[in-house]
Design an enzyme around this catalytic site. Structure first.
Site: not given
Length: 580
Positions: A235, A287
């Site tokens: 956002d 990751e």
């Protein structure tokens, strides 16, 4: 050299029907599901209410995910479901690592992820890192701490100007109206410092110059990635970092360009240090594997500047607001599409396309005006000129078909597949958007596009929920647009969307190319070739000849209106055609 002439026409095979092609974008063979995905935005409080309290919930979403899988989307994006006082419909977060009881529990979230996995749907969560709720434990600690303390340094507190510090630290304005600063009362009862809130006064901005803020949000990312989330829509991603010294700004509060104030100079948006934040976030996502994504709600211009957000080590996608705001202006659309593809190709990123979301009037209503409609960010009220819904629905179907033929990703907003318009007659006493209250009703706000969905025409509340009345009232016309009523109608808006999404996937249009077909581009029409699929939209008042080829789809089917003739493209219609 014009961006329209950057690619070689040799990649295309002109036919007798096309005498002039202007190539813009080559087909992509880059890997990444998001590059061509159709992602469906769910506004949880308005999607489906399973517990009967009048507000949508996670269990309701889980119950209806099969409907979205059958629609043909690739992923869903959930607007905020975190703990929140709900002053701004969940964009005021009080705990980023828990589900608000209004929507359910963490167990409900885990069940949603499990069902989405079963249906081969990915789930993206909204992340709100610019600001939190004033009820967040960190802000409450800041209020009770001394000025210039570590607790205050989590947010943007400043001493006021003028006698006794009675004036705000600068002239910045809130997106929702009024000053972007609020003064607090210190522990000793005296007026004290001011805190910055680019949005509502209950939404204090974090201080992203503080490493502790970085550490906290990295913890939040990992919390949801560990629970199986496929990525984050970030956002107001362009607002986290503010210019040093917080200089005054005489331009628009939302940072868009205006006369004398180019958006790139807005001191509260688009600062260079943002890119280091998102590079770090990208490394965290990687990751967890190559398929987790970041999408920026970054309202920056011009488009080549937006491309900086989606370089290979930063965001994967960014919302294309210029496309949303281009409307049905064929010149503006063509420029925006060309500029988008060329700018994003330069950094190896896909474009995204969108026509509606929870912050704008639904495109069925926007396109229902022959003259000026509502201004950006405002809704349509009872006293405003109301759109022609039949006209708007016809144009919306055409605009959506035109959009879904474009190469790149696409976002859909819940309910647009039903052809829903904005609700225009919500009483003032029931409005909940802070824009309405902060401007004393001068701006209607966004409630009209957030009204709970109609699922089953004969059920209470059109099938949204069988308990309390919905949190916003549904228009009387919505049962006729309910999903179950459209299921069995081959000419329904819903079934047109299903057909478009199925053909888009089968033809791999999201991975395709784009060349403007000048033969069918005019002041009232726009045409492009994606591979061997010709897309033509007629925005004029009169029909135009249908090009030769195998007709695949025409948008007029969505409103039950037969074209004027089989060999014509009607006014307000788009066609997909396999070029001969």
């Amino acid at each position: 050299m014009s961006v329209d002439s950057l690619l070689s026409v040799e990649a295309y095979e002109p036919t007798a029907a096309f005498t002039q092609l202007t190539p813009v974008h080559d087909a992509s063979n880059a890997h990444g599901w998001w590059r061509s995905a159709v992602i469906y935005q769910i506004y949880p409080r308005s999607f489906r209410d399973l517990n009967g309290d009048g507000v949508g919930d996670l269990a309701g979403i889980t119950a209806e995910l099969g409907q979205l899988a059958s629609l043909g989307v690739d992923a869903v994006w959930l607007s905020p479901f975190y703990r929140s006082p709900q002053r701004d419909a969940g964009y005021d977060v009080s705990d980023y690592c828990d589900v608000d009881p209004l929507f359910g529990t963490l167990a409900d979230f885990d069940a949603l992820i499990a069902e989405a996995n079963r249906l081969n749907l990915r789930v993206i969560a909204d992340l709100v890192p610019n600001h939190c709720s004033d009820q967040h434990v960190a802000f409450q600690a800041a209020l009770h701490a001394d000025p210039h303390s570590p607790e205050r340094n989590m947010f943007i507190f400043r001493d006021g100007q003028g006698p006794d510090g009675n004036e705000p630290p600068n002239n910045w304005q809130s997106h929702f109206g009024g000053s972007a600063w609020t003064r607090i009362i210190e522990a000793d009862g005296r007026p004290g410092q001011w805190f910055l809130h680019l949005f509502d006064s209950s939404q204090p901005d974090f201080n992203w110059d503080n490493p502790a803020v970085h550490a906290e949000f990295e913890r939040v990312l990992r919390f949801w990635l560990d629970r199986g989330i496929s990525g984050f829509r970030v956002d107001v991603a362009h607002a986290l970092v503010k210019a040093a010294g917080l200089p005054n700004w005489g331009g628009r509060a939302d940072g868009n360009s205006s006369d004398g104030f180019p958006g790139q100079d807005a001191p509260m948006f688009g600062q260079p240090a943002l890119h280091d934040i998102y590079r770090r976030w990208r490394s965290i996502l990687e990751e967890y594997g190559p398929d987790r994504i970041l999408c920026a709600e970054a309202n920056v211009d011009p488009l080549p500047r937006l491309a900086q957000w989606v370089r290979p080590d930063e965001m994967h996608q960014a919302f294309n607001f210029p496309y949303l705001h281009a409307g049905l202006d064929v010149y503006r659309l063509r420029h925006t599409i060309t500029d988008s593809l060329v700018s994003l190709d330069a950094v190896g990123a896909p474009s995204t396309w969108v026509l509606s979301n929870h912050d704008v009037v639904r495109h069925v209503s926007r396109f229902g005006y022959d003259g000026p409609g509502p201004r950006d960010g405002d809704g349509i009220g009872p006293d405003d000129l109301h759109p022609n819904e039949e006209l708007g629905r016809r144009r919306a179907a055409a605009a959506t078909m035109f959009m879904l033929g474009l190469p790149g990703g696409a976002y859909l907003y819940q309910g647009e597949e039903l052809g829903l318009p904005d609700s225009t007659n919500i009483p003032a006493a029931l409005r909940q958007d802070p824009t309405f209250s902060r401007t004393g009703g001068a701006r209607i706000g966004r409630d009209g596009c957030r009204v709970p969905l109609p699922w089953r025409s004969e059920d209470a509340n059109a099938g949204f929920g069988d308990g309390r009345d919905p949190w916003l009232p549904q228009p009387e016309s919505w049962p006729a647009l309910a999903r179950d009523k459209q299921e069995s109608d081959p000419a329904s808006h819903l079934n047109l969307y299903r057909a478009m999404l199925a053909e888009r996937a089968a033809l791999r249009l999201g991975e395709g190319s784009l060349a403007w077909v000048e033969d069918y581009c005019s002041g009232s029409s726009l045409a492009y070739l994606n591979g061997n699929i010709l897309v033509v939209m007629n925005t004029g008042d009169h029909p135009m000849p249908l090009p030769p080829g195998e007709l695949i789809l025409r948008s007029s089917a969505a409103v039950g209106a037969e074209p004027q003739a089989a060999d014509q493209i009607s006014s307000g219609e788009t066609i997909w055609l396999k070029a001969s």
